[in-house]
Each structure stands twice: as C-alpha cells, then as structure tokens.
Design a protein around this motif. Structure first.
Motif, PDB file in Angstrom:
ATOM      1  N   GLN A  60       0.851  -1.178   0.000  1.00 33.48           N
ATOM      2  CA  GLN A  60       0.000   0.000   0.000  1.00 33.48           C
ATOM      3  C   GLN A  60       0.898   1.242   0.000  1.00 33.48           C
ATOM      4  OE1 GLN A  60      -2.557  -0.245   3.426  1.00 33.48           O
ATOM      5  NE2 GLN A  60      -3.567  -2.106   2.723  1.00 33.48           N
ATOM      6  N   THR A  61       0.481   2.269  -0.721  1.00 34.82           N
ATOM      7  CA  THR A  61       1.242   3.517  -0.746  1.00 34.82           C
ATOM      8  C   THR A  61       0.549   4.548   0.129  1.00 34.82           C
ATOM      9  OG1 THR A  61       0.071   4.290  -2.726  1.00 34.82           O
ATOM     10  CG2 THR A  61       2.127   3.077  -3.065  1.00 34.82           C
ATOM     11  N   GLU A  62       1.350   5.337   0.818  1.00 35.29           N
ATOM     12  CA  GLU A  62       0.814   6.367   1.707  1.00 35.29           C
ATOM     13  C   GLU A  62       1.611   7.655   1.532  1.00 35.29           C
ATOM     14  OE1 GLU A  62       0.246   7.322   6.496  1.00 35.29           O
ATOM     15  OE2 GLU A  62       1.021   5.379   5.829  1.00 35.29           O
ATOM     16  N   MET A  63       0.950   8.717   1.110  1.00 30.84           N
ATOM     17  CA  MET A  63       1.587  10.025   1.013  1.00 30.84           C
ATOM     18  C   MET A  63       1.765  10.603   2.412  1.00 30.84           C
ATOM     19  SD  MET A  63       2.735  12.727  -0.633  1.00 30.84           S
ATOM     20  CE  MET A  63       2.162  12.749  -2.331  1.00 30.84           C
ATOM     21  N   LEU A  64       2.972  11.021   2.739  1.00 29.68           N
ATOM     22  CA  LEU A  64       3.252  11.599   4.046  1.00 29.68           C
ATOM     23  C   LEU A  64       3.458  13.108   3.989  1.00 29.68           C
ATOM     24  CD1 LEU A  64       5.705   8.889   5.447  1.00 29.68           C
ATOM     25  CD2 LEU A  64       3.248   9.122   5.862  1.00 29.68           C
ATOM     26  N   ARG A  65       4.104  13.587   2.947  1.00 32.61           N
ATOM     27  CA  ARG A  65       4.341  15.031   2.874  1.00 32.61           C
ATOM     28  C   ARG A  65       4.799  15.414   1.472  1.00 32.61           C
ATOM     29  NH1 ARG A  65       7.565  15.102   6.638  1.00 32.61           N
ATOM     30  NH2 ARG A  65       9.617  15.294   5.690  1.00 32.61           N
ATOM     31  N   THR A  66       4.334  16.565   1.006  1.00 36.03           N
ATOM     32  CA  THR A  66       4.882  17.171  -0.199  1.00 36.03           C
ATOM     33  C   THR A  66       4.912  18.673   0.023  1.00 36.03           C
ATOM     34  OG1 THR A  66       4.652  17.455  -2.610  1.00 36.03           O
ATOM     35  CG2 THR A  66       2.612  17.207  -1.344  1.00 36.03           C
ATOM     36  N   ALA A  67       6.066  19.273  -0.168  1.00 33.14           N
ATOM     37  CA  ALA A  67       6.224  20.689   0.168  1.00 33.14           C
ATOM     38  C   ALA A  67       7.501  21.207  -0.457  1.00 33.14           C
ATOM     39  CB  ALA A  67       6.263  20.882   1.684  1.00 33.14           C
ATOM     40  N   ASP A  68       7.653  22.533  -0.446  1.00 37.02           N
ATOM     41  CA  ASP A  68       8.919  23.132  -0.837  1.00 37.02           C
ATOM     42  C   ASP A  68       9.970  22.773   0.196  1.00 37.02           C
ATOM     43  OD1 ASP A  68       7.886  24.389  -3.096  1.00 37.02           O
ATOM     44  OD2 ASP A  68       7.304  26.170  -1.963  1.00 37.02           O
ATOM     45  N   THR A  69      11.193  22.510  -0.268  1.00 39.80           N
ATOM     46  CA  THR A  69      12.273  22.270   0.672  1.00 39.80           C
ATOM     47  C   THR A  69      12.642  23.579   1.347  1.00 39.80           C
ATOM     48  OG1 THR A  69      13.894  22.586  -1.093  1.00 39.80           O
ATOM     49  CG2 THR A  69      13.218  20.321  -0.602  1.00 39.80           C
ATOM     50  N   VAL A  70      13.085  23.482   2.586  1.00 38.30           N
ATOM     51  CA  VAL A  70      13.395  24.665   3.380  1.00 38.30           C
ATOM     52  C   VAL A  70      14.807  24.547   3.901  1.00 38.30           C
ATOM     53  CG1 VAL A  70      12.785  26.040   5.399  1.00 38.30           C
ATOM     54  CG2 VAL A  70      10.990  24.915   4.075  1.00 38.30           C
ATOM     55  N   THR A  71      15.572  25.599   3.759  1.00 34.36           N
ATOM     56  CA  THR A  71      16.905  25.641   4.328  1.00 34.36           C
ATOM     57  C   THR A  71      16.804  26.094   5.764  1.00 34.36           C
ATOM     58  OG1 THR A  71      17.865  26.215   2.190  1.00 34.36           O
ATOM     59  CG2 THR A  71      19.206  26.642   4.142  1.00 34.36           C
ATOM     60  N   THR A  72      17.419  25.319   6.660  1.00 28.81           N
ATOM     61  CA  THR A  72      17.350  25.642   8.071  1.00 28.81           C
ATOM     62  C   THR A  72      18.723  25.983   8.599  1.00 28.81           C
ATOM     63  OG1 THR A  72      17.688  23.349   8.725  1.00 28.81           O
ATOM     64  CG2 THR A  72      15.406  24.066   8.388  1.00 28.81           C
ATOM     65  N   ALA A  73      18.731  26.615   9.768  1.00 26.69           N
ATOM     66  CA  ALA A  73      19.988  27.011  10.390  1.00 26.69           C
ATOM     67  C   ALA A  73      20.302  26.107  11.570  1.00 26.69           C
ATOM     68  CB  ALA A  73      19.895  28.462  10.870  1.00 26.69           C
ATOM     69  N   ASN A  74      19.945  24.811  11.448  1.00 28.13           N
ATOM     70  CA  ASN A  74      20.181  23.897  12.558  1.00 28.13           C
ATOM     71  C   ASN A  74      21.313  22.940  12.240  1.00 28.13           C
ATOM     72  OD1 ASN A  74      18.881  22.514  10.581  1.00 28.13           O
ATOM     73  ND2 ASN A  74      17.298  21.639  11.906  1.00 28.13           N
ATOM     74  N   ASN A  75      22.410  23.515  11.696  1.00 26.11           N
ATOM     75  CA  ASN A  75      23.607  22.736  11.396  1.00 26.11           C
ATOM     76  C   ASN A  75      23.331  21.621  10.399  1.00 26.11           C
ATOM     77  OD1 ASN A  75      25.181  24.240  13.214  1.00 26.11           O
ATOM     78  ND2 ASN A  75      24.489  22.966  14.935  1.00 26.11           N
ATOM     79  N   GLY A  76      22.386  21.866   9.493  1.00 26.27           N
ATOM     80  CA  GLY A  76      22.137  20.919   8.416  1.00 26.27           C
ATOM     81  C   GLY A  76      21.280  19.741   8.793  1.00 26.27           C
ATOM     82  N   SER A  77      20.709  19.739   9.980  1.00 19.63           N
ATOM     83  CA  SER A  77      19.854  18.613  10.348  1.00 19.63           C
ATOM     84  C   SER A  77      18.559  18.666   9.566  1.00 19.63           C
ATOM     85  CB  SER A  77      19.564  18.626  11.855  1.00 19.63           C
ATOM     86  OG  SER A  77      18.856  19.786  12.214  1.00 19.63           O
ATOM     87  N   GLU A  78      17.886  17.531   9.494  1.00 18.20           N
ATOM     88  CA  GLU A  78      16.697  17.404   8.649  1.00 18.20           C
ATOM     89  C   GLU A  78      15.578  18.302   9.140  1.00 18.20           C
ATOM     90  OE1 GLU A  78      13.483  13.941   7.373  1.00 18.20           O
ATOM     91  OE2 GLU A  78      15.223  13.485   8.579  1.00 18.20           O
ATOM     92  N   ASN A  79      14.933  18.971   8.185  1.00 22.74           N
ATOM     93  CA  ASN A  79      13.736  19.732   8.523  1.00 22.74           C
ATOM     94  C   ASN A  79      12.563  18.777   8.391  1.00 22.74           C
ATOM     95  OD1 ASN A  79      11.282  21.293   8.093  1.00 22.74           O
ATOM     96  ND2 ASN A  79      12.622  23.061   7.932  1.00 22.74           N
ATOM     97  N   THR A  80      11.931  18.436   9.507  1.00 21.13           N
ATOM     98  CA  THR A  80      10.895  17.407   9.468  1.00 21.13           C
ATOM     99  C   THR A  80       9.536  17.948   9.088  1.00 21.13           C
ATOM    100  OG1 THR A  80      10.521  17.708  11.844  1.00 21.13           O
ATOM    101  CG2 THR A  80      12.096  16.006  11.184  1.00 21.13           C
ATOM    102  N   GLY A  81       9.337  19.268   9.059  1.00 24.68           N
ATOM    103  CA  GLY A  81       8.047  19.820   8.701  1.00 24.68           C
ATOM    104  C   GLY A  81       6.995  19.450   9.730  1.00 24.68           C
ATOM    105  N   GLY A  82       5.715  19.621   9.360  1.00 26.61           N
ATOM    106  CA  GLY A  82       4.632  19.287  10.266  1.00 26.61           C
ATOM    107  C   GLY A  82       4.272  17.819  10.178  1.00 26.61           C
ATOM    108  N   LEU A  83       3.405  17.389  11.072  1.00 24.75           N
ATOM    109  CA  LEU A  83       2.919  16.021  11.030  1.00 24.75           C
ATOM    110  C   LEU A  83       2.016  15.836   9.817  1.00 24.75           C
ATOM    111  CD1 LEU A  83       1.890  15.484  14.766  1.00 24.75           C
ATOM    112  CD2 LEU A  83       4.032  14.827  13.672  1.00 24.75           C
ATOM    113  N   SER A  84       2.069  14.640   9.230  1.00 23.29           N
ATOM    114  CA  SER A  84       1.121  14.328   8.172  1.00 23.29           C
ATOM    115  C   SER A  84      -0.264  14.176   8.794  1.00 23.29           C
ATOM    116  CB  SER A  84       1.516  13.041   7.457  1.00 23.29           C
ATOM    117  OG  SER A  84       1.282  11.921   8.296  1.00 23.29           O
TER     118      SER A  84
END
Length: 249
Positions: free
Chosen positions: A158-182
């Motif tokens: 089964q396929t499940e869409m979790l997130r689609t969005a513009d990528t965002v550059t963060t200032a957290n030493n390159g750690s992943e930007n997790t965005g909001g909850l699906s």
C-alpha cells in the motif's frame, strides 16, 4: 526544489527484507547513498539491530530473489551484486548494484521518468514500512509518478503520502527539517491520546488502537513513532540555553 515523502507498506511474503525486518521490530535500514541511471541502480545501506536481525537482513540480501528496490512481482531477470562493506555486532553496511531489464521497475526509475534527472533519494526501512524522501525540481508530474508507482507495486504494498512541500533551508547545522505532522500521523497521535495510550498504566494497547482506527498494527506503530520523533525534535530545537546564574554577592 520540492520534497516528496511517502511510504510503502509491504504485505507479508512480498519483500524478503520487509519480512526480515518485521520479524525483528527493533532493526532499521537507512540508505547512505542511492543513485540510478536508465539501466542501473546502486546503493549503500546501513542496517542496525541485534546479531540475529542482521543475520536475517544479510540473508535476505544475499540469498533471496531480491533486487534492491525492484518492484517487479515476478522474476524480472535482473543481475544484482551485493557486497558486505562492514559488519559489527550491531551494524551492517551493504553495497548493492543491479542492472535492470525491461521487466524491472523501481521507485528511482519511476521517479526519473516523471520527475526528471537530478532527483535525490533517502530511504528508511522499518518493519514492513519503507519510507522514501525524494528531492526534485518540482517541474515533473507527481500525480503520474504515483499512478505508475501504485501500478508497479500492485497488491504487494500500500502507498501512503506523508508530505509534499517546498524544501526549506534551516539554520540547525544541516539537520533534517521534518516539517509538520502528516494528517495520518496527527490522527494517530490524537486517537492515542484520546483513548489513553499514553496514560500510565495504558488504557489501550497498540493492537486495540489499530483495530479502532482500522489500520494495520505496523502502520499505526510507524505513524506514532514518526509523530513522536517529530515532536521530540521540535521540542529540543525550541529549547533555549538558560543564562548563567549570577554570582552571589
């Protein structure tokens, strides 16, 4: 640039690696590198778990009719080479390279067809849940990508869409930007709170909660784990370092 995050939930018997991970719930596999051309796919994966779990994962890669990321439901005639790059008590690093045939299909190749060249991939495999994060230009046809993906996996996942969005550059030493909850993660978390899953002692276990939500137990476990991870990272990122206490006079 656009970010596309989705998951495949494999049915039992459809993917030997997913079966091995389902038998060892604490094991994980994440991609360290993943590349695809029109005719080839090669990747490096980092697995963690108990020695028994790593033995099962290694066996699935080396001895089964398994081609890294191939979605064909029958033998596609591909040629694959898998090598062990590193092995310790709790880690396993694998290199896989396969040459596809016209009968082969894979997430990276379907993505190249619909989202263009220069696509970047990250993966995480836990139990039967296989999560993909794709970074692409945003100029392709995401709808056509999902149509072809669902046709390729058929009844095996089964396929499940979790997130689609513009990528965002963060200032957290390159750690992943997790965005909001699906929406699915938020619904799972809300139901868990409302039904007392986080009470001590718990008023409901994950199996009963999964039955209530009419989703597989493994899917609900995955959604709660990802939601908890997001909230924990969000909490830590929002913490401030307290001022040094003033010296007593």
């Amino acid at each position: 640039m656009r970010e596309l995050v989705f998951a495949l939930e494999y049915e039992p018997g459809c993917n030997r690696v997913a079966d091995a991970l389902a038998d060892h719930p604490d094991a994980r596999i994440r991609s360290l590198s993943l590349h695809a051309t029109a005719e080839h796919l090669w990747r490096v994966d980092h697995a963690t778990g108990t020695p028994d779990a790593l033995d099962a994962i290694e066996d699935a890669f080396l001895t089964s009719d398994y081609y890294a990321d191939c979605l064909a439901t029958e033998d596609c005639g591909a040629t694959q080479t898998t090598r062990i790059l590193d092995r310790a008590d709790d880690t396993l690093v694998l290199y896989s390279d396969w040459t596809r045939t016209p009968d082969c299909a894979s997430v990276p190749h379907i993505a190249r067809d619909h989202l263009g060249d220069g696509v970047l991939f990250e993966t995480r495999h836990e139990g039967r849940h296989y999560t993909w994060r794709i970074i692409h230009s945003g100029e392709g046809d995401v709808g056509a990508f999902f149509d072809d993906l669902e046709a390729a996996v058929g009844e095996c996942a089964q396929t499940e869409m979790l997130r689609t969005a513009d990528t965002v550059t963060t200032a957290n030493n390159g750690s992943e930007n997790t965005g909001g909850l699906s929406p699915e993660q938020e619904a799972a978390l809300r139901a868990a709170v409302e039904h007392g899953y986080y009470e001590s002692p718990r008023k409901v276990d994950v199996g009963d909660l999964a039955d209530h939500l009419d989703v597989p137990r493994s899917t609900l476990t995955y959604r709660l784990r990802r939601a908890e991870e997001h909230l924990a990272k969000q909490h830590v990122a929002g913490e401030t370092v307290p001022d040094e206490p003033s010296a007593s006079l």
